[in-house]
Scaffold this motif. Structure first.
Motif, PDB file in Angstrom:
ATOM      1  N   ARG A 291       0.848  -1.196   0.000  1.00 43.98           N
ATOM      2  CA  ARG A 291       0.000   0.000   0.000  1.00 43.98           C
ATOM      3  C   ARG A 291       0.882   1.244   0.000  1.00 43.98           C
ATOM      4  NH1 ARG A 291      -3.219  -2.649   4.253  1.00 43.98           N
ATOM      5  NH2 ARG A 291      -5.065  -3.610   3.303  1.00 43.98           N
ATOM      6  N   TYR A 292       0.408   2.269  -0.707  1.00 45.35           N
ATOM      7  CA  TYR A 292       1.111   3.547  -0.741  1.00 45.35           C
ATOM      8  C   TYR A 292       0.078   4.665  -0.848  1.00 45.35           C
ATOM      9  CZ  TYR A 292       0.395   2.766  -5.773  1.00 45.35           C
ATOM     10  OH  TYR A 292      -0.159   2.502  -7.004  1.00 45.35           O
ATOM     11  N   ILE A 293       0.474   5.847  -0.439  1.00 42.39           N
ATOM     12  CA  ILE A 293      -0.443   6.991  -0.380  1.00 42.39           C
ATOM     13  C   ILE A 293       0.070   8.095  -1.299  1.00 42.39           C
ATOM     14  CG2 ILE A 293      -1.486   8.741   1.110  1.00 42.39           C
ATOM     15  CD1 ILE A 293      -1.174   6.828   3.447  1.00 42.39           C
ATOM     16  N   ILE A 294      -0.836   8.617  -2.127  1.00 42.82           N
ATOM     17  CA  ILE A 294      -0.533   9.739  -3.020  1.00 42.82           C
ATOM     18  C   ILE A 294      -1.658  10.760  -2.899  1.00 42.82           C
ATOM     19  CG2 ILE A 294      -0.191  10.477  -5.407  1.00 42.82           C
ATOM     20  CD1 ILE A 294       0.996   7.819  -6.039  1.00 42.82           C
ATOM     21  N   ASP A 295      -1.288  11.971  -2.514  1.00 47.72           N
ATOM     22  CA  ASP A 295      -2.258  13.064  -2.360  1.00 47.72           C
ATOM     23  C   ASP A 295      -3.398  12.673  -1.427  1.00 47.72           C
ATOM     24  OD1 ASP A 295      -0.758  14.611  -4.094  1.00 47.72           O
ATOM     25  OD2 ASP A 295      -1.893  13.961  -5.870  1.00 47.72           O
ATOM     26  N   GLY A 296      -3.055  11.975  -0.354  1.00 50.21           N
ATOM     27  CA  GLY A 296      -4.041  11.611   0.645  1.00 50.21           C
ATOM     28  C   GLY A 296      -4.899  10.414   0.297  1.00 50.21           C
ATOM     29  N   GLU A 297      -4.707   9.829  -0.873  1.00 48.28           N
ATOM     30  CA  GLU A 297      -5.496   8.663  -1.285  1.00 48.28           C
ATOM     31  C   GLU A 297      -4.622   7.411  -1.255  1.00 48.28           C
ATOM     32  OE1 GLU A 297      -8.454   7.228  -4.937  1.00 48.28           O
ATOM     33  OE2 GLU A 297      -7.583   9.258  -4.894  1.00 48.28           O
ATOM     34  N   THR A 298      -5.178   6.325  -0.705  1.00 47.56           N
ATOM     35  CA  THR A 298      -4.435   5.075  -0.554  1.00 47.56           C
ATOM     36  C   THR A 298      -4.627   4.190  -1.784  1.00 47.56           C
ATOM     37  OG1 THR A 298      -4.714   5.148   1.850  1.00 47.56           O
ATOM     38  CG2 THR A 298      -4.098   3.034   0.878  1.00 47.56           C
ATOM     39  N   TYR A 299      -3.515   3.666  -2.273  1.00 46.69           N
ATOM     40  CA  TYR A 299      -3.536   2.762  -3.424  1.00 46.69           C
ATOM     41  C   TYR A 299      -2.895   1.432  -3.028  1.00 46.69           C
ATOM     42  CZ  TYR A 299      -4.480   6.966  -6.199  1.00 46.69           C
ATOM     43  OH  TYR A 299      -5.027   8.121  -6.708  1.00 46.69           O
ATOM     44  N   THR A 300      -3.267   0.389  -3.745  1.00 49.43           N
ATOM     45  CA  THR A 300      -2.709  -0.947  -3.524  1.00 49.43           C
ATOM     46  C   THR A 300      -2.089  -1.454  -4.821  1.00 49.43           C
ATOM     47  OG1 THR A 300      -4.385  -1.442  -1.849  1.00 49.43           O
ATOM     48  CG2 THR A 300      -3.191  -3.310  -2.797  1.00 49.43           C
ATOM     49  N   GLY A 301      -0.876  -1.956  -4.722  1.00 51.75           N
ATOM     50  CA  GLY A 301      -0.181  -2.504  -5.882  1.00 51.75           C
ATOM     51  C   GLY A 301       0.331  -3.900  -5.599  1.00 51.75           C
ATOM     52  N   ASP A 302       0.612  -4.646  -6.666  1.00 42.55           N
ATOM     53  CA  ASP A 302       1.134  -6.003  -6.498  1.00 42.55           C
ATOM     54  C   ASP A 302       2.196  -6.347  -7.537  1.00 42.55           C
ATOM     55  OD1 ASP A 302      -0.395  -6.168  -8.755  1.00 42.55           O
ATOM     56  OD2 ASP A 302      -1.776  -7.689  -8.001  1.00 42.55           O
ATOM     57  N   ARG A 303       2.667  -5.348  -8.278  1.00 42.69           N
ATOM     58  CA  ARG A 303       3.697  -5.625  -9.279  1.00 42.69           C
ATOM     59  C   ARG A 303       5.072  -5.518  -8.634  1.00 42.69           C
ATOM     60  NH1 ARG A 303       3.125  -1.839 -13.884  1.00 42.69           N
ATOM     61  NH2 ARG A 303       1.710  -3.383 -14.787  1.00 42.69           N
ATOM     62  N   VAL A 304       5.816  -6.604  -8.731  1.00 48.42           N
ATOM     63  CA  VAL A 304       7.187  -6.609  -8.227  1.00 48.42           C
ATOM     64  C   VAL A 304       8.143  -6.115  -9.301  1.00 48.42           C
ATOM     65  CG1 VAL A 304       9.048  -8.039  -7.307  1.00 48.42           C
ATOM     66  CG2 VAL A 304       6.681  -8.482  -6.627  1.00 48.42           C
ATOM     67  N   SER A 305       8.014  -6.669 -10.502  1.00 45.83           N
ATOM     68  CA  SER A 305       8.892  -6.312 -11.606  1.00 45.83           C
ATOM     69  C   SER A 305       8.122  -6.462 -12.906  1.00 45.83           C
ATOM     70  CB  SER A 305      10.140  -7.200 -11.611  1.00 45.83           C
ATOM     71  OG  SER A 305      10.920  -6.985 -12.764  1.00 45.83           O
ATOM     72  N   PHE A 306       8.582  -5.784 -13.947  1.00 43.91           N
ATOM     73  CA  PHE A 306       7.963  -5.944 -15.259  1.00 43.91           C
ATOM     74  C   PHE A 306       8.336  -7.279 -15.889  1.00 43.91           C
ATOM     75  CE2 PHE A 306       7.849  -1.289 -14.875  1.00 43.91           C
ATOM     76  CZ  PHE A 306       6.529  -1.054 -15.221  1.00 43.91           C
TER      77      PHE A 306
END
Length: 354
Positions: free
Chosen positions: A82-97
């Motif tokens: 999880r990471y936060i940008i401009d007060g909004e929380t996002y979820t990611g799951d990509r380790v590498s391309f």
């Protein structure tokens, strides 16, 4: 009637020049399409290195299974953060391309345990597009080079065709010239060079595989757990049939560190069969959830195998690469241009000066 039909048949026939330029143009077009597509992909990977960094926290990390069109499962690292940008929380799951084998997947899981604070790169144009390791795994940079092969073949076809069209002697007979002249033929010569280059790399991998197979007899063993055991099916387009090969993924620990591997026997070429019986026989020997001895390289614990020692299978890659190299060398030597022979023939046939 017969005389009037002859000119009509000549007008409807396709000239050799059209065939040569058309055939060579197809190779050039295919090479350009591949070159542009892979270049765009490689540039995108490089652009991800410049994306802004954002702090994130890992919320889950484990080996996961990816299912393909044949319903076969493959192991991938599943790392959610999880990471936060401009007060909004996002979820990611990509380790590498990029992607890798079971050993690489487990190493990524080990590198990003749960609750670890990490930095991720986020696409400034799309906050949902994030990656932990930007730029891929490195080999993607060389993908565009694959487009140079059809480009070279296409150019060789056109150049050789132009030479044949300009020299009527080379166009005699249905099969072209009766012997290879000093100017050679660039199409088979280029293919010979490609075959030789590929063969050398395969031979190098084969030598490495033989050395690993011999050394594996002295490797220490530890207890491992089978996490995936299946007979995967692949479609062989050339022979138009399915081939089956066993896939066994197992995890093991060395000095408190968890590793994963999918190597059953030492070697570079995996065994396949026309029927699923042979592959299923091997997977039944290592059922999912079972415990099995694992031999690992003490100098590189991520390198492991279930069956140790050198066998006939260990020499497959070496023999295969040797055949490739010999065929490529013969083709290249026979058809490669020989300018010294061309000069000698000119000196022998030239008229003496008065």
């Amino acid at each position: 009637m017969s005389q009037s039909s002859k000119p009509e048949s000549k007008n409807n026939s396709i000239s050799p020049g059209c065939l040569i330029y058309g055939f060579g143009g197809l190779f050039i077009l295919g090479g350009l399409v591949f070159l542009v597509g892979t270049s765009w992909f490689a540039l995108r990977l490089e652009a991800s290195r410049t994306w802004p960094q954002v702090p994130a926290q890992v919320v889950s990390s484990e080996l996961g299974f990816r299912v393909d069109s044949d319903n076969d499962r493959f192991v991938d690292p599943v790392v959610t953060y999880r990471y936060i940008i401009d007060g909004e929380t996002y979820t990611g799951d990509r380790v590498s391309f990029g992607s890798g084998d079971a050993s690489w997947s487990q190493s990524r899981v080990n590198a990003y345990p749960v609750d670890r604070s990490i930095n991720v790169r986020v696409n400034p144009n799309d906050p949902t597009d994030a990656v932990i390791e930007p730029g891929g795994r490195g080999w993607e940079r060389f993908l565009p080079l694959g487009g140079l092969v059809p480009l070279g073949v296409g150019v060789s076809i056109i150049l050789t065709g132009r030479r044949r069209l300009r020299n009527p002697e080379l166009m005699r007979g249905p099969s072209g010239p009766t012997q290879v002249g000093p100017k050679g033929h660039w199409i088979p010569a280029t293919l010979g060079i490609i075959f030789t280059t590929v063969g050398v790399f395969i031979v190098r991998d084969g030598l490495t595989a033989i050395q690993i197979a011999r050394a594996s007899s002295t490797w220490p063993t530890t207890e491992g757990t089978v996490v995936l055991s299946e007979a995967h099916r692949e479609w062989d387009r050339e022979e138009k049939r399915h081939t089956y090969f066993p896939v066994v993924v197992y995890t093991y620990e060395v000095e408190g560190v968890t590793y994963a591997a999918d190597r059953i026997r030492p070697g570079s070429i995996r065994g396949s069969s026309r029927t699923s019986a042979s592959a299923l026989r091997l997977t039944k020997k290592y059922p999912e959830g079972s415990l099995t001895p694992v031999s690992y390289n003490p100098d590189q614990p991520s390198q492991a195998t279930l069956v140790v020692g050198e066998s006939v299978r260990s020499w497959r890659t070496m023999v295969f690469g040797g055949i490739f190299t010999v065929i490529g060398l013969v083709i290249a030597l026979v058809f490669f241009p020989r300018p010294w022979a061309h000069q000698a023939s000119n000196q022998g046939t030239g008229s003496p000066r008065s």
